[in-house]
Design an enzyme around this catalytic site. Structure first.
Site, mmCIF file in Angstrom:
data_model
loop_
_atom_site.group_PDB
_atom_site.id
_atom_site.type_symbol
_atom_site.label_atom_id
_atom_site.label_comp_id
_atom_site.label_asym_id
_atom_site.label_seq_id
_atom_site.Cartn_x
_atom_site.Cartn_y
_atom_site.Cartn_z
ATOM 1 N N ASN A 145 0.403 18.579 -21.120
ATOM 2 C CA ASN A 145 0.634 17.434 -22.035
ATOM 3 C C ASN A 145 0.468 18.142 -23.563
ATOM 4 O O ASN A 145 -0.092 17.314 -24.546
ATOM 5 C CB ASN A 145 -0.774 16.508 -21.989
ATOM 6 N N ARG A 158 -2.983 21.452 -14.689
ATOM 7 C CA ARG A 158 -1.723 20.747 -15.093
ATOM 8 C C ARG A 158 -1.673 19.997 -16.332
ATOM 9 O O ARG A 158 -0.849 19.560 -16.946
ATOM 10 C CB ARG A 158 -1.675 19.593 -13.820
ATOM 11 N N ARG A 199 0.716 -0.957 -0.106
ATOM 12 C CA ARG A 199 -0.141 -0.117 0.097
ATOM 13 C C ARG A 199 0.740 1.335 -0.196
ATOM 14 O O ARG A 199 0.431 2.350 0.329
ATOM 15 C CB ARG A 199 -1.000 0.026 1.033
ATOM 16 N N GLU A 222 10.911 18.076 -24.299
ATOM 17 C CA GLU A 222 10.085 18.495 -23.193
ATOM 18 C C GLU A 222 10.535 19.687 -22.740
ATOM 19 O O GLU A 222 9.657 20.562 -22.114
ATOM 20 C CB GLU A 222 10.275 17.266 -22.341
ATOM 21 N N LYS A 273 3.368 11.064 -11.416
ATOM 22 C CA LYS A 273 2.495 10.331 -12.243
ATOM 23 C C LYS A 273 3.413 8.844 -12.493
ATOM 24 O O LYS A 273 4.692 9.094 -12.822
ATOM 25 C CB LYS A 273 2.532 10.799 -13.631
ATOM 26 N N HIS A 283 1.473 10.499 -28.152
ATOM 27 C CA HIS A 283 1.091 9.090 -27.527
ATOM 28 C C HIS A 283 0.365 8.060 -28.550
ATOM 29 O O HIS A 283 0.488 7.029 -28.706
ATOM 30 C CB HIS A 283 0.077 9.138 -26.481
ATOM 31 N N HIS A 322 10.180 8.729 -26.900
ATOM 32 C CA HIS A 322 8.942 9.492 -26.499
ATOM 33 C C HIS A 322 9.117 10.801 -26.852
ATOM 34 O O HIS A 322 8.111 11.715 -27.305
ATOM 35 C CB HIS A 322 8.727 9.433 -24.883
ATOM 36 N N GLU A 366 -4.414 16.567 -11.831
ATOM 37 C CA GLU A 366 -4.471 16.911 -13.125
ATOM 38 C C GLU A 366 -6.147 16.990 -13.462
ATOM 39 O O GLU A 366 -6.733 16.458 -14.468
ATOM 40 C CB GLU A 366 -4.190 15.739 -14.331
ATOM 41 N N HIS A 424 1.153 15.830 -26.295
ATOM 42 C CA HIS A 424 1.269 14.446 -25.861
ATOM 43 C C HIS A 424 -0.064 13.656 -26.464
ATOM 44 O O HIS A 424 0.363 12.267 -26.646
ATOM 45 C CB HIS A 424 1.259 14.374 -24.367
ATOM 46 N N LYS A 457 7.390 22.968 -13.967
ATOM 47 C CA LYS A 457 6.667 21.775 -13.689
ATOM 48 C C LYS A 457 6.054 21.987 -12.133
ATOM 49 O O LYS A 457 4.944 21.657 -11.894
ATOM 50 C CB LYS A 457 7.210 20.721 -13.961
#
Length: 368
Positions: free
Chosen positions: A248, A244, A124, A188, A146, A255, A268, A240, A251, A230
């Site tokens: 992206n 936030r 956990r 980025e 993330k 993606h 990426h 997000e 992205h 950031k």
């Protein structure tokens, strides 16, 4: 590489706030050891990074009394799978790690995302430290919490938000990077200028040659400013739900390109670079962004030696892949668009005809 001072950026999340240490020599016992939770450490790395960077980490840990176990995963985006995530959990169980263990991610975004997801879910949640070894990971994926693995139908579809205890972004580790990986990270870096800092965008253009040459002062500034930007966004919107999402930019397109090319043709950052040009092109077609600014974004990416031409993918397949992206909300496609360089926003009011034009433009994106 020129010696630089280690600077610290704080990600302000109340009781879960944490430092990002940036600079030459940031991977040090002085900065690392206080972040350990107990007397067990699990280093998650990969077969490429381990021989290059693991000795530096082991020296930093030498002054602790921790038992250190090391797991080397396969390299590459193709390794970011549920199977390899499970192998991390198996490793922790087999070596009898308990709830006071510390998981250290030593690698790029793939290692950081998988190790973080394992740390988030093992017993956990256990202590987690990011030591990013690629530029892309230092400026983006190691910061913000993330964590995820890919699914064959989409990138990062299985994961959790889980903040690290600390991020140690040692720019000396970047000397191990192939030039292609360095360029991918610069995509980025440029993204931050496009979405929220026009002055930084201009600075990147003025310093493209120094950045590509891995000049210490230039790279330190680029990582530091990227992390500052950031951190500000993450502190305002950790999970997000709002602002936030501007992180992206490019992205959703990128993606989809990665998924449709089997995560094997583009790094990426390369896919994001193409996606940024596509997002700029769509912003122009929608009447939001001046054509000259769309072209400036493309030229800046070219100056950083990044790809700007979309692969010959079926527009319908691209649209379908984009529909599986995490930015889709209540069945509506949301995209990050630009009004100007330094001014991005999220919109779900997308003219599908104009989007189809962008998806069909390929090598004519933002053309002069």
């Amino acid at each position: 590489m020129v010696e630089t001072v280690v600077h610290t950026v704080e990600v302000d999340l109340g009781e879960r706030s944490y430092p990002i240490h940036v600079g030459s020599g940031a991977l040090s016992a002085e900065l690392l050891l206080p972040q350990l939770a107990g007397t067990q450490v699990a280093i998650i790395t990969n077969t490429v990074v381990a021989p290059l960077c693991l000795p530096v980490l082991e020296r930093a840990l030498a002054g602790s009394n921790a038992r250190v176990d090391i797991l080397e995963l396969p390299d590459g985006e193709q390794a970011k799978t549920l199977e390899n995530y499970t192998s991390i959990l198996d490793f922790l169980i087999e070596h009898r790690h308990n709830r006071t263990t510390t998981v250290i991610a030593l690698g790029g975004g793939v290692v950081g995302d998988m190790a973080g997801f394992a740390a988030a879910t093992y017993q956990r949640g256990v202590n987690f430290i990011q030591i990013p070894t690629t530029l892309l990971a230092q400026v983006d994926s190691s910061v913000g919490g993330k964590t995820a693995v890919n699914h064959p139908r989409g990138k990062n579809l299985i994961g959790a938000f889980y903040q690290p205890r600390a991020v140690l972004a040692d720019i000396d580790l970047l000397r191990t990077l192939p030039q292609r990986e360095l360029r991918a990270g610069l995509a980025e870096v440029l993204k931050y200028g496009v979405i929220c800092d026009a002055e930084f965008f201009q600075w990147i253009g003025d310093n493209a040659t120094a950045l590509l040459a891995l000049d210490g002062a230039a790279v330190s500034h680029a990582v530091m400013r990227s992390c500052q930007l950031k951190a500000q966004v993450v502190a305002a919107d950790e999970r997000e739900g709002g602002i936030r999402a501007i992180l992206n930019f490019g992205h959703t397109f990128g993606h989809a390109i990665e998924a449709l090319t089997g995560y094997s043709s583009y790094l990426h950052g390369e896919a994001v670079a193409i996606g940024m040009v596509m997002a700029a092109d769509l912003s122009w077609r929608l009447g939001l962004l001046e054509r000259a600014d769309a072209q400036r974004i493309r030229r800046a990416l070219v100056a950083l030696e990044l790809p700007v031409v979309a692969p010959p993918l079926d527009p319908a397949a691209m649209l379908n892949a984009m529909g599986l992206d995490k930015k889709v909300l209540d069945g509506r496609l949301r995209l990050v668009l630009c009004r100007a360089i330094g001014d991005a926003f999220v919109s779900d009011e997308i003219d599908m005809k104009l989007l189809q034009e962008t998806l069909s433009a390929a090598d004519r994106l933002c053309e002069a």
